[in-house]
Write an enzyme that holds these catalytic residues in place. Structure first.
Site, PDB file in Angstrom:
ATOM      1  N   ASP A  71      14.349  -4.196  -2.980  1.00 33.53           N
ATOM      2  CA  ASP A  71      13.891  -2.823  -3.150  1.00 33.53           C
ATOM      3  C   ASP A  71      14.778  -1.856  -2.374  1.00 33.53           C
ATOM      4  OD1 ASP A  71      13.060  -3.715  -0.667  1.00 33.53           O
ATOM      5  OD2 ASP A  71      10.926  -3.614  -1.119  1.00 33.53           O
ATOM      6  N   ASN A 140      -0.838  -4.745   3.536  1.00 31.38           N
ATOM      7  CA  ASN A 140      -1.771  -4.482   2.426  1.00 31.38           C
ATOM      8  C   ASN A 140      -1.543  -5.423   1.238  1.00 31.38           C
ATOM      9  OD1 ASN A 140       0.575  -3.537   1.272  1.00 31.38           O
ATOM     10  ND2 ASN A 140      -0.104  -1.413   1.031  1.00 31.38           N
ATOM     11  N   HIS A 142       1.439  -6.072  -0.237  1.00 31.27           N
ATOM     12  CA  HIS A 142       2.537  -5.778  -1.166  1.00 31.27           C
ATOM     13  C   HIS A 142       3.685  -6.772  -0.992  1.00 31.27           C
ATOM     14  CE1 HIS A 142       4.442  -2.855   1.955  1.00 31.27           C
ATOM     15  NE2 HIS A 142       5.333  -3.804   1.773  1.00 31.27           N
ATOM     16  N   GLU A 147       3.011  -2.210  -4.693  1.00 32.99           N
ATOM     17  CA  GLU A 147       1.828  -1.852  -3.920  1.00 32.99           C
ATOM     18  C   GLU A 147       0.551  -2.269  -4.649  1.00 32.99           C
ATOM     19  OE1 GLU A 147       2.168  -0.874  -0.962  1.00 32.99           O
ATOM     20  OE2 GLU A 147       3.216   1.029  -0.721  1.00 32.99           O
TER      21      GLU A 147
HETATM   22  C1  GLP Z   1       8.628  -3.189   3.465  1.00 33.39           C
HETATM   23  C2  GLP Z   1       9.496  -3.849   2.400  1.00 33.39           C
HETATM   24  C3  GLP Z   1       8.950  -5.184   2.010  1.00 33.39           C
HETATM   25  C4  GLP Z   1       8.656  -5.973   3.263  1.00 33.39           C
HETATM   26  C5  GLP Z   1       7.517  -5.334   4.009  1.00 33.39           C
HETATM   27  C6  GLP Z   1       7.098  -6.059   5.274  1.00 33.39           C
HETATM   28  O1  GLP Z   1       7.753  -2.259   2.929  1.00 33.39           O
HETATM   29  N1  GLP Z   1       9.676  -3.047   1.242  1.00 33.39           N
HETATM   30  O2  GLP Z   1       9.872  -5.842   1.178  1.00 33.39           O
HETATM   31  O3  GLP Z   1       8.308  -7.275   2.932  1.00 33.39           O
HETATM   32  O4  GLP Z   1       7.869  -4.013   4.317  1.00 33.39           O
HETATM   33  O5  GLP Z   1       7.815  -5.593   6.367  1.00 33.39           O
HETATM   34  P1  GLP Z   1       7.802  -6.267   7.787  1.00 33.39           P
HETATM   35  O6  GLP Z   1       8.510  -7.550   7.637  1.00 33.39           O
HETATM   36  O7  GLP Z   1       8.541  -5.305   8.660  1.00 33.39           O
HETATM   37  O8  GLP Z   1       6.384  -6.420   8.171  1.00 33.39           O
END
Ligand code: GLP
Length: 253
Positions: A71, A140, A142, A147
């Site tokens: 992404d 959440n 995702h 989302e």
């Molecule tokens: C972001 C990314 C996701 C990632 C998520 C978790 O929003 N777009 O791809 O998996 O956050 O992030 P973290 O690993 O910092 O908890």
């Protein structure tokens, strides 16, 4: 356990990162031209650190590998400090000598974002599909920027980011979540589920509830990660904090 995922619990986030780096090294040793799908965020940082260590030791070779990031933020691209492209260069690519030609990203600055999403789908197909997709997990539920919603998009698409997701990404924007873009581009659920193998990683207590719902809850668009229950080769790797709510649920490990 409701789904087909195999769950592995590690004592620490670092142990998880080390073990997954070995898996990536083995994949590339067996097939140097493998296609990897990669996430950003706090969670994969230990993995990327261990991959850099393996590279320094001459135990992994990225020269023929191809990568696709999951992404990107709308409005950001090459050279922008908060972009995921910059994150990947800083945390992995520059140190392991992955050619920018082989490291694919969505361009959040493309003039026509719908066309950009279509281009990305084509590029993944042309590369032969993703062999190993590594995923993080939002608190959440995702994955990528898919989302929780009443309906999910199958293919790479533009998406409105939830406040919780913008807050989780604040560290890329001087810790000010209001500076985090309101929209992102993301691989869709089918794009992700078409990967031949998936390893979702989650560490820390803040992920425990989402991990529990992803594994034991129903498959629902309200918890996008629950769709991994439908994938024949999806593994869930967690540290003991993220596994806290799995204990006593039986049959896990
Ligand atoms: C972001 C990314 C996701 C990632 C998520 C978790 O929003 N777009 O791809 O998996 O956050 O992030 P973290 O690993 O910092 O908890």
């Amino acid at each position: 356990m409701t789904g087909v995922q195999r769950v592995r619990i590690f004592p620490t986030a670092d142990a998880l990162g080390a073990a997954l780096a070995e898996v990536v090294a083995n994949v590339l040793a067996k097939t140097p031209s493998s296609v990897l799908g990669l996430p950003t965020g706090r969670t994969p940082i230990p993995l990327y650190r261990h991959l850099i260590d393996l590279h320094r030791l001459g135990r992994i070779d990225f020269r023929r590998a191809t990568t696709f990031n999951l992404d990107e933020f709308v409005g950001l691209g090459q050279g922008d400090a908060g972009s995921y492209r910059t994150f990947m260069r800083k945390h992995l690519f520059d140190a392991v000598g992955l050619s920018p030609r082989r490291a694919h990203f969505l361009n959040g600055r493309a003039r026509d974002l719908d066309k950009e999403c279509e281009r990305y789908e084509r590029a993944i197909r042309r590369a032969g599909g993703i062999d190993l997709q590594i995923l993080g997990l939002g608190t959440n539920g995702h994955i990528g920027f898919n989302e929780p919603a009443r309906a999910l998009s199958a293919r790479t698409h533009r998406v409105q980011l939830r406040t919780a997701t913008r807050q989780a990404n604040a560290s890329l924007f001087d810790h000010r979540w209001t500076r985090v873009p309101r929209e992102g581009l993301s691989m869709g659920m089918s794009t992700i589920l078409e990967a031949r193998r998936i390893v979702l990683i989650a560490t820390g207590a803040t992920k425990a509830r989402a991990v529990e719902r992803m594994i034991h809850g129903p498959v629902t668009t309200g918890m996008p990660a629950s769709f991994l229950q439908l994938h024949p080769h999806a593994d869930v790797w967690v540290d003991s904090d993220a596994a806290a709510r799995l204990k006593g649920s039986g049959g896990i490990r």
